[in-house]
Motif scaffolding. Structure first.
Motif, short mmCIF file in Angstrom:
data_model
loop_
_atom_site.label_atom_id
_atom_site.label_comp_id
_atom_site.label_asym_id
_atom_site.label_seq_id
_atom_site.Cartn_x
_atom_site.Cartn_y
_atom_site.Cartn_z
N SER A 137 42.43 -7.30 38.75
CA SER A 137 42.99 -8.14 39.81
C SER A 137 41.92 -9.13 40.26
N TYR A 138 42.39 -10.29 40.71
CA TYR A 138 41.46 -11.32 41.17
C TYR A 138 42.07 -12.02 42.37
N LYS A 139 41.30 -12.90 42.99
CA LYS A 139 41.72 -13.39 44.30
C LYS A 139 42.23 -14.82 44.33
N THR A 140 41.67 -15.73 43.53
CA THR A 140 42.07 -17.13 43.63
C THR A 140 42.58 -17.65 42.30
N SER A 141 43.08 -18.87 42.29
CA SER A 141 43.62 -19.46 41.06
C SER A 141 42.55 -19.57 39.99
N ILE A 142 42.98 -19.41 38.77
CA ILE A 142 42.03 -19.39 37.65
C ILE A 142 42.41 -20.41 36.58
N ASN A 143 41.44 -20.79 35.77
CA ASN A 143 41.67 -21.57 34.56
C ASN A 143 41.91 -20.64 33.38
N ASN A 144 41.14 -19.57 33.33
CA ASN A 144 41.30 -18.59 32.27
C ASN A 144 40.76 -17.25 32.72
N LEU A 145 41.06 -16.23 31.96
CA LEU A 145 40.54 -14.90 32.25
C LEU A 145 40.09 -14.31 30.93
N GLN A 146 38.91 -13.72 30.94
CA GLN A 146 38.32 -13.18 29.71
C GLN A 146 38.12 -11.67 29.84
N TRP A 147 38.24 -10.98 28.74
CA TRP A 147 37.96 -9.55 28.67
C TRP A 147 36.78 -9.32 27.73
N TYR A 148 35.91 -8.41 28.14
CA TYR A 148 34.73 -8.07 27.36
C TYR A 148 34.61 -6.55 27.23
N ARG A 149 33.91 -6.13 26.19
CA ARG A 149 33.62 -4.72 25.97
C ARG A 149 32.12 -4.53 25.92
N GLN A 150 31.66 -3.39 26.44
CA GLN A 150 30.25 -3.07 26.39
C GLN A 150 30.07 -1.65 25.88
N ASN A 151 29.30 -1.55 24.82
CA ASN A 151 28.93 -0.24 24.27
C ASN A 151 27.51 0.08 24.69
N SER A 152 27.30 1.31 25.11
CA SER A 152 25.95 1.85 25.32
C SER A 152 25.06 1.00 26.20
N GLY A 153 25.63 0.37 27.23
CA GLY A 153 24.83 -0.32 28.23
C GLY A 153 24.02 -1.49 27.73
N ARG A 154 24.42 -2.10 26.65
CA ARG A 154 23.69 -3.29 26.18
C ARG A 154 24.58 -4.52 26.26
N GLY A 155 24.47 -5.45 25.30
CA GLY A 155 25.19 -6.71 25.41
C GLY A 155 26.70 -6.55 25.38
N LEU A 156 27.39 -7.41 26.13
CA LEU A 156 28.84 -7.41 26.12
C LEU A 156 29.35 -8.21 24.93
N VAL A 157 30.52 -7.82 24.47
CA VAL A 157 31.16 -8.52 23.36
C VAL A 157 32.48 -9.07 23.85
N HIS A 158 32.70 -10.34 23.60
CA HIS A 158 33.94 -10.99 24.02
C HIS A 158 35.11 -10.45 23.20
N LEU A 159 36.21 -10.10 23.88
CA LEU A 159 37.40 -9.60 23.19
C LEU A 159 38.48 -10.66 23.09
N ILE A 160 38.81 -11.26 24.22
CA ILE A 160 39.95 -12.16 24.23
C ILE A 160 39.89 -13.04 25.48
N LEU A 161 40.38 -14.26 25.35
CA LEU A 161 40.48 -15.20 26.47
C LEU A 161 41.92 -15.61 26.60
N ILE A 162 42.45 -15.54 27.80
CA ILE A 162 43.82 -15.96 28.05
C ILE A 162 43.79 -17.06 29.11
N ARG A 163 44.47 -18.16 28.82
CA ARG A 163 44.46 -19.30 29.74
C ARG A 163 45.55 -19.12 30.79
N SER A 164 45.42 -19.87 31.86
CA SER A 164 46.33 -19.69 33.00
C SER A 164 47.77 -20.02 32.66
N ASN A 165 47.98 -20.84 31.62
CA ASN A 165 49.36 -21.19 31.25
C ASN A 165 49.93 -20.26 30.17
N GLU A 166 49.18 -19.21 29.84
CA GLU A 166 49.65 -18.22 28.88
C GLU A 166 50.03 -16.94 29.61
#
Lengths: 111, 116
Positions: A24-53
């Motif tokens: 959940s988020y509070k204000t209008s967005i351009n896009n929203l991204q999801w990331y995954r993190q294994n073992s407390g190191r760098g995040l990996v981008h999974l997917i980006l969804i735009r506000s019109n999708e």
């Protein structure tokens, strides 16, 4: 910029089951991204969804976006032990805006 | 290089010493971010560089923390007079901006800082 809040904080399922995480988020967005993190190191981008999708798929991942409710969900189908990780959403309000992250959902997939 | 590179990968330092953490972003990426993550916690935003604009330093926890980005590429995060509570993994990420919209961020593997 704003920070997403993931729910639940922790999720434990059996291999083969589906896993659903919400953001959940509070204000209008351009896009929203999801990331995954294994073992407390760098995040990996999974997917980006735009506000019109409203829905987007990538392999076993399905992301939905409801801008009227200011919420998004990430569904992982037919989960595997290798999906065990922390998952973060990052709503973004404008071009070039900073990305901020919440505390994430810790997913554990058990054999 | 092909990805975001951070160095060192691990750093152990004595309380009170200064440390420098380095981030090499993906070539051509205009945005660069620094985050801090304590054990079992989420990502805490520290600082954000976007092109030639003034950096967004709103996340820096104290004046002991500073960062610079030289020539729009390499960035260095400096922590002066380190304290034990500074122990964490420091993550760097970079992204590009196309047509006014942001693209995905690519993360380095982080620097694990331990202050003893």
């Amino acid at each position: 910029s704003q920070q997403g809040e993931e729910d639940p904080q922790a999720l434990s399922i059996q291999e083969g089951e589906n896993a659903t995480m919400n953001c959940s988020y509070k204000t209008s967005i351009n896009n929203l991204q999801w990331y995954r993190q294994n073992s407390g190191r760098g995040l990996v981008h999974l997917i980006l969804i735009r506000s019109n999708e409203r829905e987007k798929h990538s392999g076993r991942l399905r992301v939905t976006l409801d801008t009227s409710k200011k919420s998004s969900s990430l569904l992982i189908t037919a989960s595997r032990a290798a999906d065990t990780a922390s998952y973060f959403c990052a709503p973004q309000t404008g071009g070039g805006n900073k990305l901020t992250f919440g505390t994430g959902t810790q997913l554990k997939v058990e054999l | 290089g092909a990805g975001v590179s951070q160095s060192p990968s691990n750093k152990v330092t004595e309380k009170g010493k200064d440390v420098e953490l380095r981030c090499d972003p993906i070539s051509g990426h205009t945005a660069l971010y620094w985050y801090r993550q304590s054990l079992g916690q989420g990502l805490e935003f520290l600082i954000y560089f976007q092109g030639n604009s003034a950096p967004d330093k709103s996340g820096l926890p104290s004046d002991r923390f500073s960062a610079e980005r030289t020539g729009g590429s390499v960035s260095t995060l400096t922590i002066q007079r380190t304290q034990q509570e500074d122990s964490a993994v420091y993550l760097c990420a970079s992204s590009s901006t196309i047509g006014g919209g942001s693209t995905e961020a690519f993360f380095g593997q982080g620097t694990r800082l331990t202050v003893v």
